[in-house]
Scaffold this active site. Structure first.
Site, PDB file in Angstrom:
ATOM      1  N   ARG A  29       0.847  -1.196   0.000  1.00  0.00           N
ATOM      2  CA  ARG A  29       0.000   0.000   0.000  1.00  0.00           C
ATOM      3  C   ARG A  29       0.885   1.250   0.000  1.00  0.00           C
ATOM      4  NH1 ARG A  29       1.417   2.130   3.935  1.00  0.00           N
ATOM      5  NH2 ARG A  29       0.216   3.951   3.335  1.00  0.00           N
ATOM      6  N   GLY A  30       0.225   2.389  -0.257  1.00  0.00           N
ATOM      7  CA  GLY A  30       0.972   3.628  -0.378  1.00  0.00           C
ATOM      8  C   GLY A  30       1.382   3.776  -1.832  1.00  0.00           C
ATOM      9  N   ALA A  31       1.218   5.007  -2.357  1.00  0.00           N
ATOM     10  CA  ALA A  31       1.364   5.220  -3.795  1.00  0.00           C
ATOM     11  C   ALA A  31       2.745   4.825  -4.335  1.00  0.00           C
ATOM     12  CB  ALA A  31       1.059   6.680  -4.120  1.00  0.00           C
ATOM     13  N   ARG A  41      -6.416  -0.813  -7.661  1.00  0.00           N
ATOM     14  CA  ARG A  41      -6.853   0.334  -6.852  1.00  0.00           C
ATOM     15  C   ARG A  41      -6.894   1.543  -7.779  1.00  0.00           C
ATOM     16  NH1 ARG A  41      -4.237   1.288  -1.164  1.00  0.00           N
ATOM     17  NH2 ARG A  41      -6.280   2.211  -0.789  1.00  0.00           N
ATOM     18  N   CYS A  81      -1.883   9.240   8.025  1.00  0.00           N
ATOM     19  CA  CYS A  81      -1.619   8.036   7.245  1.00  0.00           C
ATOM     20  C   CYS A  81      -0.138   7.636   7.329  1.00  0.00           C
ATOM     21  CB  CYS A  81      -2.101   8.207   5.803  1.00  0.00           C
ATOM     22  SG  CYS A  81      -2.294   6.634   4.917  1.00  0.00           S
ATOM     23  N   ASP A  88      -1.691  10.647  -3.099  1.00  0.00           N
ATOM     24  CA  ASP A  88      -1.915   9.570  -4.073  1.00  0.00           C
ATOM     25  C   ASP A  88      -2.014  10.140  -5.470  1.00  0.00           C
ATOM     26  OD1 ASP A  88      -2.871   8.340  -1.421  1.00  0.00           O
ATOM     27  OD2 ASP A  88      -2.577   6.677  -2.817  1.00  0.00           O
ATOM     28  N   ASN A 142      -5.470  12.519  -1.188  1.00  0.00           N
ATOM     29  CA  ASN A 142      -4.710  11.710  -0.223  1.00  0.00           C
ATOM     30  C   ASN A 142      -5.700  11.039   0.720  1.00  0.00           C
ATOM     31  OD1 ASN A 142      -2.112  10.853   0.865  1.00  0.00           O
ATOM     32  ND2 ASN A 142      -2.575  12.128   2.636  1.00  0.00           N
ATOM     33  N   LYS A 143      -5.171  10.257   1.641  1.00  0.00           N
ATOM     34  CA  LYS A 143      -5.981   9.466   2.574  1.00  0.00           C
ATOM     35  C   LYS A 143      -7.128  10.274   3.163  1.00  0.00           C
ATOM     36  CE  LYS A 143      -5.726   6.020   3.341  1.00  0.00           C
ATOM     37  NZ  LYS A 143      -6.598   5.051   2.612  1.00  0.00           N
ATOM     38  N   LYS A 169       3.254  11.323  -8.759  1.00  0.00           N
ATOM     39  CA  LYS A 169       1.911  11.503  -8.176  1.00  0.00           C
ATOM     40  C   LYS A 169       1.116  12.546  -8.968  1.00  0.00           C
ATOM     41  CE  LYS A 169       3.641   9.105  -4.656  1.00  0.00           C
ATOM     42  NZ  LYS A 169       3.898   9.659  -3.347  1.00  0.00           N
TER      43      LYS A 169
HETATM   44  C1  RUB Z   1      -1.839   5.768   1.416  1.00  0.00           C
HETATM   45  C2  RUB Z   1      -1.788   7.257   1.412  1.00  0.00           C
HETATM   46  C3  RUB Z   1      -0.411   7.882   1.378  1.00  0.00           C
HETATM   47  C4  RUB Z   1      -0.009   8.109  -0.095  1.00  0.00           C
HETATM   48  C5  RUB Z   1       1.454   8.520  -0.221  1.00  0.00           C
HETATM   49  O1  RUB Z   1      -3.155   5.248   1.336  1.00  0.00           O
HETATM   50  O2  RUB Z   1      -2.789   7.950   1.376  1.00  0.00           O
HETATM   51  O3  RUB Z   1      -0.418   9.120   2.011  1.00  0.00           O
HETATM   52  O4  RUB Z   1      -0.204   6.934  -0.849  1.00  0.00           O
HETATM   53  O5  RUB Z   1       2.297   7.456   0.181  1.00  0.00           O
HETATM   54  P1  RUB Z   1      -3.356   3.658   1.400  1.00  0.00           P
HETATM   55  P2  RUB Z   1       3.825   7.416  -0.310  1.00  0.00           P
HETATM   56  O6  RUB Z   1      -2.813   3.197   2.721  1.00  0.00           O
HETATM   57  O7  RUB Z   1      -4.844   3.483   1.282  1.00  0.00           O
HETATM   58  O8  RUB Z   1      -2.611   3.062   0.229  1.00  0.00           O
HETATM   59  O9  RUB Z   1       4.416   8.734   0.091  1.00  0.00           O
HETATM   60  O10 RUB Z   1       4.439   6.253   0.437  1.00  0.00           O
HETATM   61  O11 RUB Z   1       3.821   7.236  -1.771  1.00  0.00           O
END
Ligand code: RUB
Length: 322
Positions: A24-26, A67, A132, A201, A211-212, A237
């Site tokens: 998870r996470g972009a 997703r 998040c 995201d 974002n979240k 992003k």
């Molecule tokens: C994750 C989220 C993060 C962004 C950025 O949502 O909102 O703030 O994805 O993450 P989820 P990063 O947990 O639903 O995937 O900076 O690691 O790309």
């Protein structure tokens, strides 16, 4: 109708892990997608270039449909597919592997660079609030620590999935003092905070930040308290489709993430809604920090045009699907 080409296990396993949020996470989603395309290319048994390309497009579709909100995913797929070159299966395989590797290396480099830019905004002794779990945000905090600054953090737990716990653990490992709070306590604690740091995201052409869920409310509270609100977001992003008038789809997740089965049964006929992301308008954002420097949200469109032009195609569409 032609049947879908065979996919390597790594593709279906990565897709399942992204959909279930094990990955998870972009940034992590984009990285895993590029790695899965590389695995598909390595293992491909295609005997002609067109079958090889068809396999990769099918792999992209499977990964893409996991997703909908993190635009880093289609940006990763587009990057790898656009790197395909050659008239033979071997040449295509090699170029896919090179392209996926270059994407993943760029991702790491971009995050390091972004971290150094974000760190410059933080002062020794600052208290930061997070929402998040964002690796781009953590890169800023780590770079600030490397610069010798001492920081402490107020970490929102981030219901319903509690990604704040991941952030709290990572900050604890970095020896940053952490106070974990429930989301509803954010406004109260902002009185003691110097900076709000969130990830993204997707960033739209008008500078809106997706974002979240809970990010937009936090931004309104931060504005009310006069606390600077910074978004850490690598340029993957940036959503080029928003240049063409598209909006970013907001993922709606299952109600079971919000209430357990017994509670749900007790609630009976009420609707339970679980949008995973929200949109923070540019007027509530002080800066978007990228590997190319920091930008006021309204000027991010210039960067987006420079990097993506009008490139919003989905080169993974099935042949003949238009
Ligand atoms: C994750 C989220 C993060 C962004 C950025 O949502 O909102 O703030 O994805 O993450 P989820 P990063 O947990 O639903 O995937 O900076 O690691 O790309």
């Amino acid at each position: 109708m032609a049947s879908e080409p065979a996919l390597h296990d790594a593709v279906s396993e990565t897709a399942a892990a992204i959909a279930s949020m094990e990955i998870r996470g972009a940034s992590a989603i984009a990285d895993a997608a590029a790695a899965a395309l590389a695995a598909q290319a390595s293992a491909s048994e295609a005997t002609d270039p067109e079958s090889f390309r068809a396999e990769l497009r099918a792999a992209c579709r499977t990964l893409h449909d996991t997703r909908p909100t993190a635009v880093s995913l289609p940006n990763a797929l587009r990057y790898v597919l656009q790197g395909l070159e050659g008239d033979t299966v071997e040449a295509l395989r090699r170029s896919t592997l090179e392209s996926a590797e270059a994407f993943r290396a760029n991702l790491d480099r971009a995050q390091d660079r972004l971290g150094r830019v974000g760190a410059n905004r933080l002062r020794d002794g600052d208290v930061v609030m997070t929402h998040c779990h964002s690796t781009d945000v953590l890169a800023c905090i780590e770079a600030a620590l490397d610069q010798g600054k001492s920081l402490s953090a107020v970490v929102k737990e981030t219901r319903p999935r509690n990604q704040g716990h991941l952030t709290a653990r990572r900050l604890r490992d970095l020896d940053v003092p952490v106070t974990l709070i429930v989301d509803n306590a954010a406004h109260r604690f902002l009185a003691e905070v110097d900076h709000v740091l969130v990830g993204a995201d997707a960033v739209a052409a008008d500078g809106s930040v997706i974002n979240k869920i809970g990010t937009s409310g936090l931004a309104v509270s931060a504005r009310d308290r006069g606390v600077p609100f910074m978004v850490a977001a690598q340029t993957i992003k940036l959503d080029p489709a928003t240049l063409e008038g598209h909006t970013v789809p907001i993922e709606l997740r299952d109600e079971s993430e919000v209430v357990d089965e017994a509670t749900r049964a007790g609630l009976g006929g009420v609707e339970v809604a679980n949008p995973a992301f929200d949109v923070t308008p540019p007027r509530h954002v002080d800066a978007i920090v990228t590997e190319a420097g920091q930008f006021p949200p309204e000027s991010v469109v210039t960067l987006m045009r420079e990097l993506f032009g009008r490139e919003v195609e989905a080169p993974w569409a099935a042949e003949g699907s238009g």
